[in-house]
Design a protein around this motif. Structure first.
Motif, PDB file in Angstrom:
ATOM      1  N   ALA A 285      46.812  45.885  52.166  1.00 29.70           N
ATOM      2  CA  ALA A 285      47.650  47.069  52.179  1.00 29.70           C
ATOM      3  C   ALA A 285      46.878  48.232  51.233  1.00 29.70           C
ATOM      4  O   ALA A 285      46.183  47.802  50.830  1.00 29.70           O
ATOM      5  N   SER A 286      47.264  49.350  51.558  1.00 29.80           N
ATOM      6  CA  SER A 286      46.745  50.670  50.677  1.00 29.80           C
ATOM      7  C   SER A 286      47.970  51.179  49.992  1.00 29.80           C
ATOM      8  O   SER A 286      48.991  51.389  50.652  1.00 29.80           O
ATOM      9  N   PRO A 287      47.998  51.552  48.752  1.00 36.02           N
ATOM     10  CA  PRO A 287      46.574  51.418  47.940  1.00 36.02           C
ATOM     11  C   PRO A 287      46.558  49.969  47.452  1.00 36.02           C
ATOM     12  O   PRO A 287      47.650  49.289  47.141  1.00 36.02           O
ATOM     13  N   THR A 288      45.326  49.421  47.406  1.00 37.39           N
ATOM     14  CA  THR A 288      45.204  48.129  46.536  1.00 37.39           C
ATOM     15  C   THR A 288      44.274  48.496  45.529  1.00 37.39           C
ATOM     16  O   THR A 288      43.243  48.999  45.706  1.00 37.39           O
ATOM     17  N   VAL A 289      44.927  48.241  44.074  1.00 40.89           N
ATOM     18  CA  VAL A 289      43.900  48.184  43.020  1.00 40.89           C
ATOM     19  C   VAL A 289      43.305  46.834  42.313  1.00 40.89           C
ATOM     20  O   VAL A 289      44.278  45.977  42.485  1.00 40.89           O
ATOM     21  N   ILE A 290      41.934  46.723  42.196  1.00 39.45           N
ATOM     22  CA  ILE A 290      41.391  45.486  41.628  1.00 39.45           C
ATOM     23  C   ILE A 290      40.681  45.782  40.629  1.00 39.45           C
ATOM     24  O   ILE A 290      39.898  46.660  40.337  1.00 39.45           O
ATOM     25  N   ILE A 291      41.172  45.373  39.281  1.00 39.18           N
ATOM     26  CA  ILE A 291      40.676  45.484  37.952  1.00 39.18           C
ATOM     27  C   ILE A 291      39.772  44.189  37.682  1.00 39.18           C
ATOM     28  O   ILE A 291      40.476  43.133  37.689  1.00 39.18           O
ATOM     29  N   ASN A 292      38.715  44.303  37.347  1.00 38.77           N
ATOM     30  CA  ASN A 292      37.791  43.085  37.065  1.00 38.77           C
ATOM     31  C   ASN A 292      38.048  41.895  37.877  1.00 38.77           C
ATOM     32  O   ASN A 292      38.192  40.830  37.345  1.00 38.77           O
ATOM     33  N   GLU A 293      38.138  42.180  39.186  1.00 36.01           N
ATOM     34  CA  GLU A 293      38.176  41.105  40.262  1.00 36.01           C
ATOM     35  C   GLU A 293      39.408  40.144  40.339  1.00 36.01           C
ATOM     36  O   GLU A 293      39.746  39.552  41.003  1.00 36.01           O
ATOM     37  N   ASP A 294      40.165  40.225  39.170  1.00 33.20           N
ATOM     38  CA  ASP A 294      41.134  39.322  38.790  1.00 33.20           C
ATOM     39  C   ASP A 294      42.612  39.957  38.815  1.00 33.20           C
ATOM     40  O   ASP A 294      43.660  39.162  39.096  1.00 33.20           O
ATOM     41  N   TYR A 295      42.567  41.286  38.649  1.00 32.18           N
ATOM     42  CA  TYR A 295      43.841  42.030  38.253  1.00 32.18           C
ATOM     43  C   TYR A 295      44.301  42.869  39.520  1.00 32.18           C
ATOM     44  O   TYR A 295      43.873  44.033  39.610  1.00 32.18           O
TER      45      TYR A 295
END
Length: 331
Positions: A170-180
């Motif tokens: 889905a968009s938007p998808t946010v990925i912070i430091n791979e895990d969040y």
């Protein structure tokens, strides 16, 4: 070519663009590289004082346009062309660098500048997504406010391999430091507080839940093995209101039972204490789980529940006992 509205936008910051540097990062995809090059050249044609250069840099994918300042303390990358809806946050980033003023509230500026460790943020967008520019604009401004943030705006249509790798649906998808992981409207609502979580390497139930929702159960297993304290927020998900959380947590605990008996023993002790709930659904789930990962030592506890509870729970408890006995060849 840029349309008249975009040319007008650029002309509004013409006196200050000497502070901006556009960098085109090397590419293994000549066609996309040429499109990005033409886009940057169109901007430079309208703003001759803006600095534009091409160079190599190690990135997760290519090509990319980097928006930065002369010292390259700002790390903002576009993996895709900022056209149509995405022009708005792209231009706002240029304007913020040119004027030295980000469009953030004081509290968000303070939190962004309070990040003391490097953080990488990936934002997957699509051209059709009406909400994506709002999230991108916030992330861009945060990247300009803090040199610790490295932000990538990724157009999923141009980088399908990255979409597949990160299981983006889905968009938007946010990925912070791979895990969040943040998806949809929560990507805007929770971006700043989750940057704080990532900087502190905090893994609470909401973080583990987001990983399970994005089909990253294997990562939750790894985290529990690396950081044993993660077992407690994971166990809390066994009583979550959403089914995928409960099933995901059970799946992780079942795998952990094979990999870490000591950690499983801690989990079982906590699960037994959680049986003192008035929620029938939770009680049934917990007894079922004990049947999957429990040892003979908990049979007496389950037998007691079988005697105390209504028929529905009694059946689950008796089945759990049988599963434990079969697994341990217990008579």
């Amino acid at each position: 070519m840029l349309d008249l509205e975009r040319v007008k936008d650029l002309k509004s910051i013409a006196d200050q663009v000497h502070k901006i540097r556009l960098v085109l990062i090397n590419s293994r995809h000549p066609e996309m590289f040429l499109q990005m090059e033409a886009f940057c050249q169109d901007i430079q044609r309208e703003l001759p004082n803006i600095e534009f250069r091409v160079k190599k840099e190690q990135l997760l994918a290519y090509p990319a346009i980097k928006i930065t300042d002369k010292e390259e303390k700002i790390n903002l990358y576009y993996l895709g062309l900022p056209e149509k809806r995405e022009w708005f946050p792209f231009f706002n980033a240029l304007k913020a660098i040119a004027t030295g003023r980000v469009t953030l509230g004081e509290e968000d500026i303070k939190k962004a500048r309070g990040v003391s460790v490097p953080i990488e943020v990936k934002i997957f967008i699509t051209a059709e997504c009406a909400f994506c520019p709002v999230v991108v604009d916030l992330a861009n401004q945060l990247a300009i406010a803090s040199s610790m943030l490295r932000v990538f705006i990724i157009d999923g249509g141009f980088y399908p391999d990255l979409v597949k790798h990160y299981k983006v649906t889905a968009s938007p998808t946010v990925i912070i430091n791979e895990d969040y992981f943040l998806v949809g409207t929560e990507a805007h609502e929770k971006l700043v507080p989750w940057l704080e979580k990532a900087s502190q390497k905090a893994y609470d139930s909401s973080v583990l839940k987001s990983l399970l929702k994005q089909a990253h159960a294997e990562r939750v297993v790894e985290l529990c093995l690396e950081k044993e304290e993660c077992i407690y927020p994971l166990l809390a998900l066994l009583q979550d209101k959403e089914l995928f959380s409960r099933i995901g947590a059970m799946r992780v605990l079942e795998e952990l039972a094979e990999k870490s008996p000591r950690l499983t023993e801690k989990a079982i002790s906590k699960i037994v204490s959680m049986l003192d709930t008035n929620e029938t659904r939770d009680k049934g789930d917990l007894l079922f789980l004990l049947g999957l990962i429990g040892s003979p030592e908990v049979i007496s506890v389950i037998e007691k529940k079988a005697q105390e509870e209504a028929e529905e729970i009694k059946e689950i408890a008796l089945e759990a006992i049988e599963n434990i006995k079969k697994k341990y060849n217990y008579v």
